[in-house]
Structure formats: C-alpha cells, structure tokens
Design a protein around this motif. Structure first.
Motif, PDB file in Angstrom:
ATOM      1  N   GLY A   9       0.830  -1.200   0.000  1.00 30.87           N
ATOM      2  CA  GLY A   9       0.000   0.000   0.000  1.00 30.87           C
ATOM      3  C   GLY A   9       0.864   1.249   0.000  1.00 30.87           C
ATOM      4  O   GLY A   9       0.696   2.143  -0.813  1.00 30.87           O
ATOM      5  N   ASP A  10       1.851   1.288   0.892  1.00 31.90           N
ATOM      6  CA  ASP A  10       2.732   2.455   0.990  1.00 31.90           C
ATOM      7  C   ASP A  10       3.566   2.606  -0.272  1.00 31.90           C
ATOM      8  O   ASP A  10       3.732   3.689  -0.817  1.00 31.90           O
ATOM      9  CB  ASP A  10       3.686   2.297   2.175  1.00 31.90           C
ATOM     10  N   LEU A  11       4.099   1.481  -0.736  1.00 35.64           N
ATOM     11  CA  LEU A  11       4.981   1.509  -1.902  1.00 35.64           C
ATOM     12  C   LEU A  11       4.244   2.077  -3.104  1.00 35.64           C
ATOM     13  O   LEU A  11       4.733   2.953  -3.807  1.00 35.64           O
ATOM     14  CB  LEU A  11       5.439   0.072  -2.192  1.00 35.64           C
ATOM     15  N   VAL A  12       3.033   1.572  -3.333  1.00 36.78           N
ATOM     16  CA  VAL A  12       2.273   2.002  -4.498  1.00 36.78           C
ATOM     17  C   VAL A  12       1.870   3.466  -4.358  1.00 36.78           C
ATOM     18  O   VAL A  12       2.018   4.255  -5.282  1.00 36.78           O
ATOM     19  CB  VAL A  12       1.043   1.092  -4.701  1.00 36.78           C
ATOM     20  N   ALA A  13       1.406   3.841  -3.173  1.00 38.41           N
ATOM     21  CA  ALA A  13       0.969   5.227  -2.990  1.00 38.41           C
ATOM     22  C   ALA A  13       2.131   6.197  -3.185  1.00 38.41           C
ATOM     23  O   ALA A  13       1.999   7.238  -3.806  1.00 38.41           O
ATOM     24  CB  ALA A  13       0.387   5.399  -1.597  1.00 38.41           C
ATOM     25  N   ASP A  14       3.318   5.825  -2.690  1.00 40.53           N
ATOM     26  CA  ASP A  14       4.454   6.747  -2.745  1.00 40.53           C
ATOM     27  C   ASP A  14       5.100   6.814  -4.123  1.00 40.53           C
ATOM     28  O   ASP A  14       5.605   7.823  -4.539  1.00 40.53           O
ATOM     29  CB  ASP A  14       5.542   6.304  -1.757  1.00 40.53           C
ATOM     30  N   GLU A  15       5.147   5.676  -4.814  1.00 42.41           N
ATOM     31  CA  GLU A  15       6.040   5.593  -5.966  1.00 42.41           C
ATOM     32  C   GLU A  15       5.355   5.325  -7.306  1.00 42.41           C
ATOM     33  O   GLU A  15       6.011   5.272  -8.329  1.00 42.41           O
ATOM     34  CB  GLU A  15       7.070   4.465  -5.729  1.00 42.41           C
ATOM     35  N   ALA A  16       4.037   5.143  -7.300  1.00 38.98           N
ATOM     36  CA  ALA A  16       3.390   4.686  -8.522  1.00 38.98           C
ATOM     37  C   ALA A  16       3.569   5.648  -9.689  1.00 38.98           C
ATOM     38  O   ALA A  16       3.483   5.251 -10.837  1.00 38.98           O
ATOM     39  CB  ALA A  16       1.917   4.427  -8.273  1.00 38.98           C
ATOM     40  N   ASP A  17       3.826   6.943  -9.398  1.00 39.95           N
ATOM     41  CA  ASP A  17       3.984   7.889 -10.491  1.00 39.95           C
ATOM     42  C   ASP A  17       5.389   7.886 -11.082  1.00 39.95           C
ATOM     43  O   ASP A  17       5.633   8.482 -12.112  1.00 39.95           O
ATOM     44  CB  ASP A  17       3.667   9.314  -9.998  1.00 39.95           C
ATOM     45  N   GLY A  18       6.346   7.250 -10.400  1.00 39.35           N
ATOM     46  CA  GLY A  18       7.731   7.265 -10.873  1.00 39.35           C
ATOM     47  C   GLY A  18       7.891   6.404 -12.108  1.00 39.35           C
ATOM     48  O   GLY A  18       7.773   5.192 -12.042  1.00 39.35           O
ATOM     49  N   GLU A  19       8.169   7.034 -13.241  1.00 40.37           N
ATOM     50  CA  GLU A  19       8.281   6.294 -14.501  1.00 40.37           C
ATOM     51  C   GLU A  19       9.451   5.317 -14.445  1.00 40.37           C
ATOM     52  O   GLU A  19      10.514   5.650 -13.942  1.00 40.37           O
ATOM     53  CB  GLU A  19       8.520   7.307 -15.625  1.00 40.37           C
ATOM     54  N   GLY A  20       9.227   4.110 -14.932  1.00 38.53           N
ATOM     55  CA  GLY A  20      10.315   3.142 -15.000  1.00 38.53           C
ATOM     56  C   GLY A  20      10.726   2.574 -13.657  1.00 38.53           C
ATOM     57  O   GLY A  20      11.795   1.980 -13.530  1.00 38.53           O
ATOM     58  N   THR A  21       9.890   2.755 -12.633  1.00 37.87           N
ATOM     59  CA  THR A  21      10.233   2.194 -11.324  1.00 37.87           C
ATOM     60  C   THR A  21       9.549   0.844 -11.144  1.00 37.87           C
ATOM     61  O   THR A  21       8.545   0.542 -11.792  1.00 37.87           O
ATOM     62  CB  THR A  21       9.782   3.112 -10.172  1.00 37.87           C
TER      63      THR A  21
END
Ligand code: PKZ
Length: 174
Positions: A9-21
């Motif tokens: 949950g935290d990972l997706v909320a924090d980083e989902a916008d980072g392209e290529g992550t």
C-alpha cells in the motif's frame, strides 16, 4: 506473496507515479474461482492459472514501459498447492529486471479463503515480455529504477529467487 516487511500500500501510494520504477509496474489482480475454471476435483485448472499469470504479468510490463508488450517466455511453473472452488486467487506482479527491449516480471499467486482470510502460496514464476512499437517491432524500455530500499530488496529477492528456481529445476530434470 509478501516478501517480508514491505507494505505494498505504501509503496504504491508513494512511488506509482515514478516512470520506470518497480513500484510503477506493481500489479495486483484477483479472480474468484468459479466452476468454469475448475477440474472434476473442484480445483483451479493449471491452464486457467497460467492465463491469469500471463495477463497480470503483461499489465505490469505495460505499466512499466507504457508500450504494448507481448509474452516472450514463461519460466518453469510448479503448482505447489491447489486453489479450491470459491477461493480467491490473488496475483501480484512486478518488473524486477530489464534488457534493451525486454522486461522480466515476477508473478506470485496465492489462494485466499474469503471466509477466514487465510492465505497460502500456490505458485511463482518469472515471465519475459517484449515491448513493441507501433509497427510491431521490439522497442527500447526504460532502465529499471528502484529508488526505495523496499524496491531494491524486491529486485534483489526476485533475481535470487529466479536463479534458485532455475538451478532447482535444472537439478530435478537432470
Ligand atoms: C501501454 C500500451 C498499451 C497498448 C494497448 C494495449 C491493449 C491491451 C493489450 C493486452 C495485451 C495482453 C498481452 C498478453 C500477452 C500475450 O498473450 S502476447 C501473445 C503471445 N506472445 C506472442 O505472440 C509473441 C510471439 N513472439 C514474437 O513476436 C517475437 O519472438 C518477439 C518476442 C517479439 C521477439 O522478437 P525477435 O525478433 O526475436 O526480437 P529480437 O530483437 O531478437 O529480441 C528482442 C528481445 O526479445 C528477447 N527475446 C526474444 N525471444 C525471447 C524468448 N524466447 N525468451 C525471452 N526473451 C526473448 C531478446 O532477448 C531481446 O531482449 P533485449 O535484449 O532487447 O532486452
């Protein structure tokens, strides 16, 4: 399958916008096991599980590359526990390695009893997808970026698990 202390949950909320992550590729899919996808024992057909794994993996590959992706390969698959009629199949996928035009995706499947919430791991495999351009030719993908310690740990874990699985299969099959 949860790989440890990581909170998706935290990972997706924090980083989902980072392209290529790795986090941008993260995909969870659920399927309720109904009679059409079961055998005479009321358990999921292997082919149905493979189909869901392919779709879940393809979504992760496309979220990562923002390209049409096709399945190039799927590693060995062991069905280590059944999924029973009325249970929920929970699939999790993420990109853990990239080539020039290809991405490697780990797909975990677990069975969840909707009444008790109890879960068990049923299978894990590693699929390779190739990104295509508008003409249908392989096209470059972004390099995999793992900006958080959680993502780096998942990448390393998946790389090691794939290596161990391939070594185990090679030993078993001679
Ligand atoms: C966001 C946009 C949305 C767009 C809108 C979407 C609409 C929503 C669509 C939903 C879609 C669902 C999709 C489900 C997934 C399918 O079901 S796809 C259907 C099943 N798969 C296929 O039909 C693929 C058939 N195979 C092929 O077309 C070709 O063999 C391939 C895979 C494109 C490779 O072509 P090739 O000429 O061998 O290419 P080549 O340049 O030699 O190699 C390219 C890369 O492929 C790798 N490769 C080639 N063969 C293999 C292999 N057997 N194993 C591993 N890697 C391989 C190479 O190592 C190389 O990797 P890099 O070093 O570049 O990283």
């Amino acid at each position: 399958m949860d790989d440890g202390d990581h909170s998706w949950g935290d990972l997706v909320a924090d980083e989902a916008d980072g392209e290529g992550t790795l986090a941008a590729s993260y995909t969870e899919m659920t399927e309720l096991l109904l009679p059409n996808d079961t055998n005479n024992l009321g358990r999921a057909l292997g082919g149905a599980v493979l189909h869901w794994m392919d779709i879940c993996g393809a979504i992760a590959a496309m979220r990562f590359s923002r390209r049409q992706c096709v399945t190039a390969s799927m590693d060995h698959v062991d069905f280590i526990a059944p999924i029973d009629l009325g249970e929920v199949a929970v699939l999790e996928a993420y990109v853990f390695n990239t080539g020039r035009t290809s991405v490697d995706v780990k797909v975990d499947v677990r069975a969840e009893n909707p009444r008790t919430g109890e879960e068990r791991r049923t299978t894990t495999s590693f699929l390779t997808f190739v990104a295509l351009d508008e003409e249908g030719s392989p096209t470059p993908v972004p390099n995999l970026d793992c900006p958080t310690p959680e993502e780096a740990a998942l990448r390393e874990g998946a790389t090691e698990e794939r290596r161990a699985q391939l070594a185990d299969v090679s030993e078993r099959l001679g």
